[in-house]
Design an enzyme around this catalytic site. Structure first.
Site, PDB file in Angstrom:
ATOM      1  N   CYS A   1       2.311  -4.962   6.701  1.00 14.96           N
ATOM      2  CA  CYS A   1       2.149  -4.727   5.266  1.00 14.96           C
ATOM      3  C   CYS A   1       3.470  -4.256   4.656  1.00 14.96           C
ATOM      4  O   CYS A   1       4.468  -4.088   5.342  1.00 14.96           O
ATOM      5  CB  CYS A   1       1.059  -3.687   5.027  1.00 14.96           C
ATOM      6  SG  CYS A   1      -0.587  -4.255   5.476  1.00 14.96           S
TER       7      CYS A   1
ATOM      8  N   HIS B   1       0.820  -1.211   0.000  1.00 16.47           N
ATOM      9  CA  HIS B   1       0.000   0.000   0.000  1.00 16.47           C
ATOM     10  C   HIS B   1       0.853   1.260   0.000  1.00 16.47           C
ATOM     11  O   HIS B   1       2.068   1.209   0.129  1.00 16.47           O
ATOM     12  CB  HIS B   1      -1.001  -0.001   1.155  1.00 16.47           C
ATOM     13  CG  HIS B   1      -0.415  -0.020   2.535  1.00 16.47           C
ATOM     14  ND1 HIS B   1       0.328   1.009   3.059  1.00 16.47           N
ATOM     15  CD2 HIS B   1      -0.498  -0.963   3.505  1.00 16.47           C
ATOM     16  CE1 HIS B   1       0.681   0.709   4.298  1.00 16.47           C
ATOM     17  NE2 HIS B   1       0.201  -0.492   4.591  1.00 16.47           N
TER      18      HIS B   1
END
Length: 167
Positions: free
Chosen positions: A142, A120
Site C-alpha cells: 500500500c 492509508h
C-alpha cells in the site's frame, strides 16, 4: 433595493450561508501521481501540483506488483474507487488494482495478483513518530501517509479520481 439584495447575497456567500459551487469543485483534485523511486505522492488540479507528500510503501518497492504477498506497490494507471473510514490504518482510499492487464498477466503466470491496495494512514502499532515512520517502507504494498495527511487527502480526493503510479 437591487443593491441591497446584491449586498445581502454577497454577505451570505462570504460567510458560508450559501454554498459556492465553484469553491467546492475547485477544492478537489483531479489526478494523483505516485513516484515510487522518490517515495513521493503529488496531488494535482488542472495540471498543477497542489501538494506533495512523503510516502511509505511495501518492503520491496522496486518493480511492479505481480502477486499477492510480494510486498510491492503496483505501477500503472488506476482509479481511486472507494473510501474506507474504518480502516485498520486510520482511513483508506482503495486503488483499483488489479486492473485487466494485471489480471491477465497473473493468469498467464498462474499466480494470484493480490488486491486491497490502498492509500492509508499510520500503523497504529508503530512506536515511531508519524514523521519517522514515513522514512521506512513498512506496508504490504500500500501507500502510507500520516493520519493528518490522510485527513487532507480524504477531503481533496473524490471517488473516481485517477491515480498514476510511476516506477
Amino acid at each position: 433595493m437591487l443593491l441591497r439584495c446584491c449586498l445581502y447575497a454577497f454577505w451570505l456567500l462570504a460567510f458560508g450561508f450559501i454554498p459556492s459551487a465553484s469553491a467546492s469543485s475547485q477544492s478537489k483534485v483531479d489526478l494523483v501521481v505516485v513516484n515510487k523511486s522518490e517515495s513521493r505522492m503529488s496531488v494535482y488540479r488542472d495540471g498543477k501540483i497542489i501538494k506533495t507528500y512523503a510516502i511509505a510503501m511495501g518492503d520491496m518497492p522496486t518493480g511492479h506488483k505481480l502477486t499477492e504477498g510480494d510486498q510491492r506497490t503496483p505501477q500503472g494507471r488506476y482509479i481511486l474507487d472507494y473510501k474506507k473510514s474504518d480502516s485498520a490504518f486510520y482511513k483508506s482510499i482503495h486503488i483499483s488494482y488489479p486492473n485487466d492487464e494485471d489480471k491477465l498477466r497473473a493468469k498467464a503466470l498462474g499466480i494470484s495478483p493480490g488486491g486491497m491496495i490502498m492509500i492509508h494512514g499510520e500503523n497504529p502499532r508503530s512506536t515511531l513518530s508519524p514523521e519517522e515512520a514515513q522514512k521506512f517502507n513498512w506496508t504490504n504494498g500500500c501507500i502510507a501517509v500520516t493520519n493528518k495527511e490522510m485527513d487532507e487527502l480524504w477531503q481533496l480526493i473524490d471517488e473516481g479520481t485517477p491515480i498514476e503510479i510511476w516506477p
